[in-house]
Design a protein around this motif. Structure first.
Motif, PDB file in Angstrom:
ATOM      1  N   ASN A 133      -5.389   8.811  -1.485  1.00 18.81           N
ATOM      2  CA  ASN A 133      -5.483   8.225  -2.609  1.00 18.81           C
ATOM      3  C   ASN A 133      -4.278   8.050  -3.407  1.00 18.81           C
ATOM      4  OD1 ASN A 133      -5.824  10.691  -3.543  1.00 18.81           O
ATOM      5  ND2 ASN A 133      -7.593  10.264  -4.854  1.00 18.81           N
ATOM      6  N   ARG A 134      -3.064   8.758  -3.040  1.00 15.57           N
ATOM      7  CA  ARG A 134      -1.986   8.763  -3.595  1.00 15.57           C
ATOM      8  C   ARG A 134      -0.793   8.281  -2.677  1.00 15.57           C
ATOM      9  NH1 ARG A 134      -0.875  13.827  -6.686  1.00 15.57           N
ATOM     10  NH2 ARG A 134       0.876  12.467  -7.629  1.00 15.57           N
ATOM     11  N   PHE A 135       0.271   7.535  -3.205  1.00 10.30           N
ATOM     12  CA  PHE A 135       1.259   7.054  -2.724  1.00 10.30           C
ATOM     13  C   PHE A 135       1.856   8.094  -1.286  1.00 10.30           C
ATOM     14  CE2 PHE A 135       5.641   5.825  -1.479  1.00 10.30           C
ATOM     15  CZ  PHE A 135       5.455   4.493  -1.449  1.00 10.30           C
ATOM     16  N   SER A 136       2.128   9.360  -1.653  1.00 14.08           N
ATOM     17  CA  SER A 136       2.606  10.442  -0.915  1.00 14.08           C
ATOM     18  C   SER A 136       1.678  10.548   0.128  1.00 14.08           C
ATOM     19  CB  SER A 136       3.068  11.527  -1.402  1.00 14.08           C
ATOM     20  OG  SER A 136       1.724  12.051  -2.136  1.00 14.08           O
ATOM     21  N   SER A 137       0.223  10.599   0.115  1.00 12.80           N
ATOM     22  CA  SER A 137      -0.548  10.833   0.923  1.00 12.80           C
ATOM     23  C   SER A 137      -0.743   9.771   1.926  1.00 12.80           C
ATOM     24  CB  SER A 137      -1.898  11.558   0.534  1.00 12.80           C
ATOM     25  OG  SER A 137      -2.648  10.546  -0.240  1.00 12.80           O
ATOM     26  N   ILE A 138      -0.567   8.687   1.530  1.00 15.45           N
ATOM     27  CA  ILE A 138      -0.913   7.603   2.349  1.00 15.45           C
ATOM     28  C   ILE A 138       0.475   7.413   3.216  1.00 15.45           C
ATOM     29  CG2 ILE A 138      -0.849   4.751   2.450  1.00 15.45           C
ATOM     30  CD1 ILE A 138      -2.177   4.836  -0.512  1.00 15.45           C
ATOM     31  N   LYS A 139       1.363   7.587   2.621  1.00 17.17           N
ATOM     32  CA  LYS A 139       2.968   7.819   3.312  1.00 17.17           C
ATOM     33  C   LYS A 139       2.765   8.617   4.404  1.00 17.17           C
ATOM     34  CE  LYS A 139       7.581   7.077   3.514  1.00 17.17           C
ATOM     35  NZ  LYS A 139       7.922   6.304   4.779  1.00 17.17           N
ATOM     36  N   ASP A 140       2.529   9.888   4.132  1.00 18.60           N
ATOM     37  CA  ASP A 140       2.253  10.812   5.169  1.00 18.60           C
ATOM     38  C   ASP A 140       1.310  10.233   6.304  1.00 18.60           C
ATOM     39  OD1 ASP A 140       3.873  12.556   3.792  1.00 18.60           O
ATOM     40  OD2 ASP A 140       2.213  13.793   2.930  1.00 18.60           O
ATOM     41  N   ASP A 141       0.207   9.733   5.925  1.00 19.24           N
ATOM     42  CA  ASP A 141      -0.802   9.190   7.029  1.00 19.24           C
ATOM     43  C   ASP A 141      -0.265   8.250   7.934  1.00 19.24           C
ATOM     44  OD1 ASP A 141      -3.339   9.044   7.979  1.00 19.24           O
ATOM     45  OD2 ASP A 141      -3.857   7.370   6.858  1.00 19.24           O
ATOM     46  N   LEU A 142       0.680   7.350   7.243  1.00 18.38           N
ATOM     47  CA  LEU A 142       1.190   6.231   7.973  1.00 18.38           C
ATOM     48  C   LEU A 142       2.926   6.420   7.989  1.00 18.38           C
ATOM     49  CD1 LEU A 142      -0.486   3.300   6.199  1.00 18.38           C
ATOM     50  CD2 LEU A 142      -1.237   4.438   8.164  1.00 18.38           C
ATOM     51  N   GLU A 143       3.122   7.543   8.966  1.00 21.71           N
ATOM     52  CA  GLU A 143       4.660   8.012   8.898  1.00 21.71           C
ATOM     53  C   GLU A 143       5.470   7.058   9.248  1.00 21.71           C
ATOM     54  OE1 GLU A 143       5.582  10.439  12.649  1.00 21.71           O
ATOM     55  OE2 GLU A 143       3.476  10.284  12.639  1.00 21.71           O
ATOM     56  N   TYR A 144       5.347   6.020   9.884  1.00 20.25           N
ATOM     57  CA  TYR A 144       6.445   4.887   9.931  1.00 20.25           C
ATOM     58  C   TYR A 144       6.622   3.811   9.144  1.00 20.25           C
ATOM     59  CZ  TYR A 144       6.539   7.372  14.308  1.00 20.25           C
ATOM     60  OH  TYR A 144       6.425   8.252  15.462  1.00 20.25           O
ATOM     61  N   ILE A 145       6.033   3.700   7.986  1.00 17.57           N
ATOM     62  CA  ILE A 145       5.886   2.763   7.160  1.00 17.57           C
ATOM     63  C   ILE A 145       6.946   3.293   5.898  1.00 17.57           C
ATOM     64  CG2 ILE A 145       3.957   3.860   5.374  1.00 17.57           C
ATOM     65  CD1 ILE A 145       3.347   0.800   4.895  1.00 17.57           C
ATOM     66  N   SER A 146       7.628   2.055   5.691  1.00  8.65           N
ATOM     67  CA  SER A 146       8.758   2.438   4.689  1.00  8.65           C
ATOM     68  C   SER A 146       8.208   2.568   3.208  1.00  8.65           C
ATOM     69  CB  SER A 146       9.916   1.303   4.800  1.00  8.65           C
ATOM     70  OG  SER A 146       9.410   0.112   4.385  1.00  8.65           O
ATOM     71  N   ASP A 147       8.989   2.798   2.487  1.00  7.50           N
ATOM     72  CA  ASP A 147       8.528   3.161   1.150  1.00  7.50           C
ATOM     73  C   ASP A 147       8.183   1.709   0.360  1.00  7.50           C
ATOM     74  OD1 ASP A 147       8.262   5.826   1.141  1.00  7.50           O
ATOM     75  OD2 ASP A 147      10.085   6.128  -0.186  1.00  7.50           O
ATOM     76  N   HIS A 148       9.258   0.890   0.567  1.00  8.75           N
ATOM     77  CA  HIS A 148       9.236  -0.446   0.214  1.00  8.75           C
ATOM     78  C   HIS A 148       7.927  -1.426   0.529  1.00  8.75           C
ATOM     79  CE1 HIS A 148      10.936  -4.524  -1.030  1.00  8.75           C
ATOM     80  NE2 HIS A 148      10.398  -4.776   0.204  1.00  8.75           N
ATOM     81  N   ILE A 149       7.813  -1.156   1.926  1.00  2.00           N
ATOM     82  CA  ILE A 149       6.658  -2.001   2.666  1.00  2.00           C
ATOM     83  C   ILE A 149       5.185  -1.397   1.952  1.00  2.00           C
ATOM     84  CG2 ILE A 149       5.381  -2.545   4.601  1.00  2.00           C
ATOM     85  CD1 ILE A 149       7.948  -4.211   4.075  1.00  2.00           C
ATOM     86  N   LEU A 150       5.374  -0.113   1.907  1.00  2.00           N
ATOM     87  CA  LEU A 150       4.071   0.668   1.288  1.00  2.00           C
ATOM     88  C   LEU A 150       3.803   0.075  -0.098  1.00  2.00           C
ATOM     89  CD1 LEU A 150       1.570   2.324   1.363  1.00  2.00           C
ATOM     90  CD2 LEU A 150       2.951   4.396   0.742  1.00  2.00           C
TER      91      LEU A 150
END
Length: 120
Positions: free
Chosen positions: A47-64
């Motif tokens: 439920n946090r930006f960082s945990s979603i980013k960790d879960d989807l390791e190849y997604i860029s910050d911009h796209i997320l």
């Protein structure tokens, strides 16, 4: 709806299709890379930006950030600002987001079971 160049043939065609059936707009949204994976990640409790980013390791910050904005714009997720130091933002599926996620899960199962496709 996301911004598109209104004079392009693609925009005109997409606008026409969206007037024919709302499903066309849903498919347009879902066809954006990472959109369903971000939705599923939030459903799984990230439920946090960082945990979603960790879960989807190849997604860029911009796209997320863009996909979260789109999901919120379509009222599929909610964004909760938590007044702490430092401030915190948490995302959650809305009832509409839960309904869509359930439908997408059924489509995944259909693809696996009826069409012989695989999902990892």
């Amino acid at each position: 709806m996301a911004e598109r160049k209104t004079s392009s043939t693609n925009y005109i065609n997409q606008s026409f299709l969206e007037t024919k059936c709302a499903l066309n707009e849903v498919i347009y949204l879902l066809s954006k890379r990472w959109i369903t994976e971000v939705l599923f990640s939030i459903e799984e409790g990230n439920n946090r930006f960082s945990s979603i980013k960790d879960d989807l390791e190849y997604i860029s910050d911009h796209i997320l950030a863009d996909r979260l904005r789109l999901l919120e714009e379509y009222k599929l997720i909610s964004k909760n600002h938590i007044a702490e130091i430092p401030p915190r933002i948490e995302y959650a599926l809305t009832p509409t987001g839960i309904e869509l996620s359930n439908l997408l899960d059924q489509l995944c199962k259909f693809g696996e079971n009826e069409m012989g496709l695989h999902s990892d």
